[in-house]
Design an enzyme around this catalytic site. Structure first.
Site, PDB file in Angstrom:
ATOM      1  N   LYS A  41       0.829  -1.207   0.000  1.00 10.10           N
ATOM      2  CA  LYS A  41       0.000   0.000   0.000  1.00 10.10           C
ATOM      3  C   LYS A  41       0.866   1.260   0.000  1.00 10.10           C
ATOM      4  CE  LYS A  41      -2.015  -1.109   3.903  1.00 10.10           C
ATOM      5  NZ  LYS A  41      -1.554  -2.433   4.351  1.00 10.10           N
ATOM      6  N   ARG A  69      -9.205   0.696   9.593  1.00 10.94           N
ATOM      7  CA  ARG A  69      -8.794  -0.671   9.909  1.00 10.94           C
ATOM      8  C   ARG A  69      -9.835  -1.411  10.725  1.00 10.94           C
ATOM      9  NH1 ARG A  69      -2.978   0.314   9.424  1.00 10.94           N
ATOM     10  NH2 ARG A  69      -1.764  -1.572   9.687  1.00 10.94           N
ATOM     11  N   ARG A 112      12.365  -6.294   5.109  1.00 19.46           N
ATOM     12  CA  ARG A 112      12.099  -4.927   4.675  1.00 19.46           C
ATOM     13  C   ARG A 112      12.927  -3.859   5.404  1.00 19.46           C
ATOM     14  NH1 ARG A 112       5.897  -2.852   4.656  1.00 19.46           N
ATOM     15  NH2 ARG A 112       6.067  -2.968   6.908  1.00 19.46           N
ATOM     16  N   ARG A 132      11.678  -1.217  10.932  1.00 23.72           N
ATOM     17  CA  ARG A 132      10.616  -0.995  11.908  1.00 23.72           C
ATOM     18  C   ARG A 132      10.670  -2.018  13.031  1.00 23.72           C
ATOM     19  NH1 ARG A 132       5.183  -0.219   8.462  1.00 23.72           N
ATOM     20  NH2 ARG A 132       4.455  -1.463  10.224  1.00 23.72           N
ATOM     21  N   ARG A 176       0.029  -8.818  13.747  1.00 23.85           N
ATOM     22  CA  ARG A 176      -0.521  -7.862  12.776  1.00 23.85           C
ATOM     23  C   ARG A 176      -1.446  -8.570  11.785  1.00 23.85           C
ATOM     24  NH1 ARG A 176       4.983  -5.580  10.848  1.00 23.85           N
ATOM     25  NH2 ARG A 176       3.867  -4.408   9.263  1.00 23.85           N
TER      26      ARG A 176
HETATM   27  P1  ADP Z   1       1.419  -2.125   8.079  1.00 27.62           P
HETATM   28  O1  ADP Z   1       0.348  -1.857   7.060  1.00 27.62           O
HETATM   29  O2  ADP Z   1       2.738  -2.439   7.482  1.00 27.62           O
HETATM   30  O3  ADP Z   1       1.021  -3.122   9.134  1.00 27.62           O
HETATM   31  P2  ADP Z   1       1.203   0.586   9.226  1.00 27.62           P
HETATM   32  O4  ADP Z   1       2.399   1.410   9.073  1.00 27.62           O
HETATM   33  O5  ADP Z   1      -0.017   0.947   8.465  1.00 27.62           O
HETATM   34  O6  ADP Z   1       1.706  -0.869   8.929  1.00 27.62           O
HETATM   35  O7  ADP Z   1       0.785   0.485  10.783  1.00 27.62           O
HETATM   36  C1  ADP Z   1       1.693   0.121  11.781  1.00 27.62           C
HETATM   37  C2  ADP Z   1       0.973  -0.027  13.123  1.00 27.62           C
HETATM   38  O8  ADP Z   1       0.373   1.230  13.508  1.00 27.62           O
HETATM   39  C3  ADP Z   1      -0.185  -1.012  13.155  1.00 27.62           C
HETATM   40  O9  ADP Z   1       0.235  -2.341  13.347  1.00 27.62           O
HETATM   41  C4  ADP Z   1      -1.004  -0.464  14.328  1.00 27.62           C
HETATM   42  O10 ADP Z   1      -0.405  -0.785  15.572  1.00 27.62           O
HETATM   43  C5  ADP Z   1      -0.886   1.029  14.147  1.00 27.62           C
HETATM   44  N1  ADP Z   1      -1.947   1.563  13.275  1.00 27.62           N
HETATM   45  C6  ADP Z   1      -1.771   2.143  12.062  1.00 27.62           C
HETATM   46  N2  ADP Z   1      -2.950   2.530  11.527  1.00 27.62           N
HETATM   47  C7  ADP Z   1      -3.907   2.168  12.422  1.00 27.62           C
HETATM   48  C8  ADP Z   1      -5.325   2.261  12.453  1.00 27.62           C
HETATM   49  N3  ADP Z   1      -6.005   2.810  11.438  1.00 27.62           N
HETATM   50  N4  ADP Z   1      -5.969   1.776  13.541  1.00 27.62           N
HETATM   51  C9  ADP Z   1      -5.322   1.243  14.568  1.00 27.62           C
HETATM   52  N5  ADP Z   1      -3.975   1.088  14.605  1.00 27.62           N
HETATM   53  C10 ADP Z   1      -3.268   1.551  13.546  1.00 27.62           C
END
Ligand code: ADP
Ligand code: ZN
Length: 214
Positions: A14, A88, A127, A161, A172
């Site tokens: 994404k 999410r 990554r 990360r 996740r």
């Molecule tokens: P990825 O898509 O690689 O899992 P992101 O960078 O989008 O990672 O998100 C990393 C972390 O940030 C998530 O695992 C969660 O803990 C938190 N997070 C991000 N966006 C949200 C969201 N919309 N709602 C709840 N937690 C979120």
């Protein structure tokens, strides 16, 4: 102006596609993951509060991320918004619908980037990103150059990360299937969903997204 959601499990690509749309169409990427990492880097109270939750791979509360998104939507975006990693949960999806309606904006497409689980684990565990420009690297498929410099900006700052390890990734993925994947049905029923193959090449995925955007 086009507003879209990129939906898919962690590692679906994404962020990579969002970066491309920002460059090519002047859209504004709203990544709640990036915003939360920024809050941690700034040492804000909220950043400290969410650090452990994120490192474990769990979701932070709806209240926090909806607050972040509300601020950004209020700033507006001429080229439209790309929602990346938000919504999410079903609660976040409802909240987004309300926020957009309040601003007189519409949601034009929800694009699912479908990828199988084995591929995700491989993608995520190797990554890294460039601290200078955000370019995404992978130990096997796109390694850093031998001189250790980013081919895009020359920085030598390799960032990994804290949640890109196997344990957090399992959490996740579980969070994704339990809480986020119901959004596929939600947006399908609304008539907004298009699914594309996230396992094709980066260019093919780009083209598929371009077709959806018209
Ligand atoms: P990825 O898509 O690689 O899992 P992101 O960078 O989008 O990672 O998100 C990393 C972390 O940030 C998530 O695992 C969660 O803990 C938190 N997070 C991000 N966006 C949200 C969201 N919309 N709602 C709840 N937690 C979120
Ligand atoms: Zn760079």
């Amino acid at each position: 102006m086009t507003n879209i959601i990129l939906l898919g499990p962690p590692g679906a690509g994404k962020g990579t596609q969002a970066r491309h749309l920002t460059d090519s169409r002047g859209m504004v990427q709203l990544s709640t993951g990036d915003m939360l990492r920024e809050a941690q880097a700034n040492g804000s109270e909220m950043g400290k509060k969410v650090a452990d939750v994120i490192a474990r791979g769990e979701l932070v509360t709806d209240e926090i991320v909806i607050g972040l998104i509300r601020e950004k939507i209020a700033e507006g975006a001429e080229g439209g918004f790309i929602f990346d990693g938000f919504p999410r949960t079903l609660g976040q999806a409802d909240a987004l619908g309300e926020l957009l309606a309040e601003m007189g904006l519409s949601l034009d497409a929800v694009i699912e980037m479908a990828v199988d689980d084995a591929a995700l684990v491989a993608r995520i565990t190797g990554r890294s990103t460039c601290g200078g420009c955000g370019e995404v690297y992978h130990d096997e498929t796109k390694p850093w150059a031998a001189d250790g410099k980013c081919t895009n900006c020359g920085s030598t700052d390799v960032k990994r990360r804290a949640d890109d390890n196997e344990d957090s990734l399992k959490t996740r993925l579980m969070e994704y299937y339990k809480k986020t994947s119901p959004l596929l049905g939600y947006y399908y029923a609304k008539g907004d969903l298009t699914s594309i193959d996230g396992l094709s090449s980066m260019e093919a995925v780009r083209d598929d997204i371009a077709k959806v955007l018209g």
